[in-house]
Structure formats: C-alpha cells, structure tokens
Write a protein that holds these residues in place. Sequence first.
Motif, mmCIF file in Angstrom:
data_model
loop_
_atom_site.group_PDB
_atom_site.id
_atom_site.type_symbol
_atom_site.label_atom_id
_atom_site.label_comp_id
_atom_site.label_asym_id
_atom_site.label_seq_id
_atom_site.Cartn_x
_atom_site.Cartn_y
_atom_site.Cartn_z
ATOM 1 N N MET A 97 0.847 -1.157 0.000
ATOM 2 C CA MET A 97 0.000 0.000 0.000
ATOM 3 C C MET A 97 0.900 1.229 0.000
ATOM 4 O O MET A 97 1.903 1.258 0.687
ATOM 5 N N LYS A 98 0.538 2.208 -0.785
ATOM 6 C CA LYS A 98 1.288 3.461 -0.814
ATOM 7 C C LYS A 98 0.529 4.511 -0.004
ATOM 8 O O LYS A 98 -0.680 4.482 0.062
ATOM 9 N N ILE A 99 1.284 5.410 0.605
ATOM 10 C CA ILE A 99 0.673 6.454 1.421
ATOM 11 C C ILE A 99 1.455 7.748 1.222
ATOM 12 O O ILE A 99 2.647 7.718 0.952
ATOM 13 N N ARG A 100 0.756 8.880 1.353
ATOM 14 C CA ARG A 100 1.400 10.189 1.243
ATOM 15 C C ARG A 100 0.923 11.084 2.382
ATOM 16 O O ARG A 100 -0.254 11.092 2.702
ATOM 17 N N PHE A 101 1.862 11.817 2.950
ATOM 18 C CA PHE A 101 1.553 12.795 3.981
ATOM 19 C C PHE A 101 2.089 14.139 3.514
ATOM 20 O O PHE A 101 3.173 14.219 2.957
ATOM 21 N N TYR A 102 1.336 15.190 3.762
ATOM 22 C CA TYR A 102 1.777 16.552 3.479
ATOM 23 C C TYR A 102 1.874 17.279 4.803
ATOM 24 O O TYR A 102 0.996 17.152 5.653
ATOM 25 N N GLY A 103 2.939 18.043 4.998
ATOM 26 C CA GLY A 103 3.060 18.779 6.245
ATOM 27 C C GLY A 103 4.291 19.657 6.267
ATOM 28 O O GLY A 103 5.090 19.679 5.335
ATOM 29 N N THR A 104 4.435 20.356 7.365
ATOM 30 C CA THR A 104 5.596 21.219 7.559
ATOM 31 C C THR A 104 6.810 20.353 7.854
ATOM 32 O O THR A 104 6.705 19.148 8.090
ATOM 33 N N ASP A 105 7.967 20.983 7.867
ATOM 34 C CA ASP A 105 9.212 20.277 8.174
ATOM 35 C C ASP A 105 9.101 19.573 9.529
ATOM 36 O O ASP A 105 9.482 18.414 9.669
ATOM 37 N N GLU A 106 8.560 20.260 10.518
ATOM 38 C CA GLU A 106 8.426 19.687 11.862
ATOM 39 C C GLU A 106 7.480 18.488 11.872
ATOM 40 O O GLU A 106 7.770 17.462 12.489
ATOM 41 N N GLU A 107 6.363 18.580 11.180
ATOM 42 C CA GLU A 107 5.396 17.478 11.140
ATOM 43 C C GLU A 107 5.970 16.243 10.448
ATOM 44 O O GLU A 107 5.814 15.121 10.926
ATOM 45 N N ILE A 108 6.653 16.450 9.326
ATOM 46 C CA ILE A 108 7.247 15.320 8.595
ATOM 47 C C ILE A 108 8.365 14.689 9.424
ATOM 48 O O ILE A 108 8.504 13.470 9.463
ATOM 49 N N THR A 109 9.155 15.515 10.093
ATOM 50 C CA THR A 109 10.223 14.987 10.947
ATOM 51 C C THR A 109 9.646 14.114 12.057
ATOM 52 O O THR A 109 10.149 13.020 12.327
ATOM 53 N N ARG A 110 8.577 14.564 12.697
ATOM 54 C CA ARG A 110 7.938 13.755 13.741
ATOM 55 C C ARG A 110 7.444 12.431 13.194
ATOM 56 O O ARG A 110 7.554 11.395 13.832
ATOM 57 N N LEU A 111 6.856 12.452 12.010
ATOM 58 C CA LEU A 111 6.344 11.230 11.388
ATOM 59 C C LEU A 111 7.480 10.260 11.074
ATOM 60 O O LEU A 111 7.376 9.063 11.321
ATOM 61 N N CYS A 112 8.591 10.764 10.551
ATOM 62 C CA CYS A 112 9.721 9.909 10.183
ATOM 63 C C CYS A 112 10.400 9.290 11.401
ATOM 64 O O CYS A 112 11.036 8.254 11.287
ATOM 65 N N GLU A 113 10.277 9.920 12.561
ATOM 66 C CA GLU A 113 10.885 9.384 13.774
ATOM 67 C C GLU A 113 10.136 8.176 14.317
ATOM 68 O O GLU A 113 10.628 7.472 15.167
ATOM 69 N N ARG A 114 8.925 7.936 13.837
ATOM 70 C CA ARG A 114 8.127 6.811 14.302
ATOM 71 C C ARG A 114 8.347 5.622 13.370
ATOM 72 O O ARG A 114 8.025 5.693 12.195
ATOM 73 N N PRO A 115 8.870 4.509 13.892
ATOM 74 C CA PRO A 115 9.141 3.372 13.020
ATOM 75 C C PRO A 115 7.888 2.619 12.571
ATOM 76 O O PRO A 115 7.896 1.957 11.559
ATOM 77 N N VAL A 116 6.796 2.742 13.339
ATOM 78 C CA VAL A 116 5.588 1.981 13.033
ATOM 79 C C VAL A 116 4.369 2.897 13.130
ATOM 80 O O VAL A 116 4.272 3.717 14.034
ATOM 81 N N LEU A 117 3.453 2.783 12.171
ATOM 82 C CA LEU A 117 2.193 3.520 12.203
ATOM 83 C C LEU A 117 1.072 2.552 12.536
ATOM 84 O O LEU A 117 1.066 1.418 12.062
ATOM 85 N N ALA A 118 0.106 2.981 13.316
ATOM 86 C CA ALA A 118 -1.070 2.160 13.625
ATOM 87 C C ALA A 118 -2.282 2.794 12.953
ATOM 88 O O ALA A 118 -2.500 3.986 13.061
#
Length: 66
Positions: free
Chosen positions: A1-22
């Motif tokens: 499955m492909k997914i896309r997120f749009y956000g500010t630098d801070e929001e994307i950084t927070r998302l990338c720091e999480r190894p797993v999404l629920a």
Amino acid sequence: MKIRFYGTDEEITRLCERPVLALLGPRHTQPVLAFELVNVRITTDPYGSLFRLAADLTEVEGSNRD
C-alpha cells in the motif's frame, strides 16, 4: 500500500521518527493494524511551504487480526 503525507518540516520529521504507524478501521469495526514505512521519499511542494512524504507500507507481523 502506498501512502502520502503533506506537512511542515516539523510534522514530517515527527512522522519519520516513528518506526511503526497504527491504523484504525472505521468505527472500530476492523482491528488495529500496524505498518512500517518502507521506501520513504521526501520532496518539497512547488511553493516551498510544505513537504511531501511518500512511502510504501508493509504490515508488521503479529499485528492484531482478530
């Protein structure tokens, strides 16, 4: 499955720091599934105010499938 997120630098950084999404199913009718981000690509939008994170999701083994 492909997914896309749009956000500010801070929001994307927070998302990338999480190894797993629920992800939850609608109205809790489906179990919670855990996914790992794979093939992560981060780009800026043409206007430079937001970033786009595109990734493939792979289901984490052992996630709840009751």
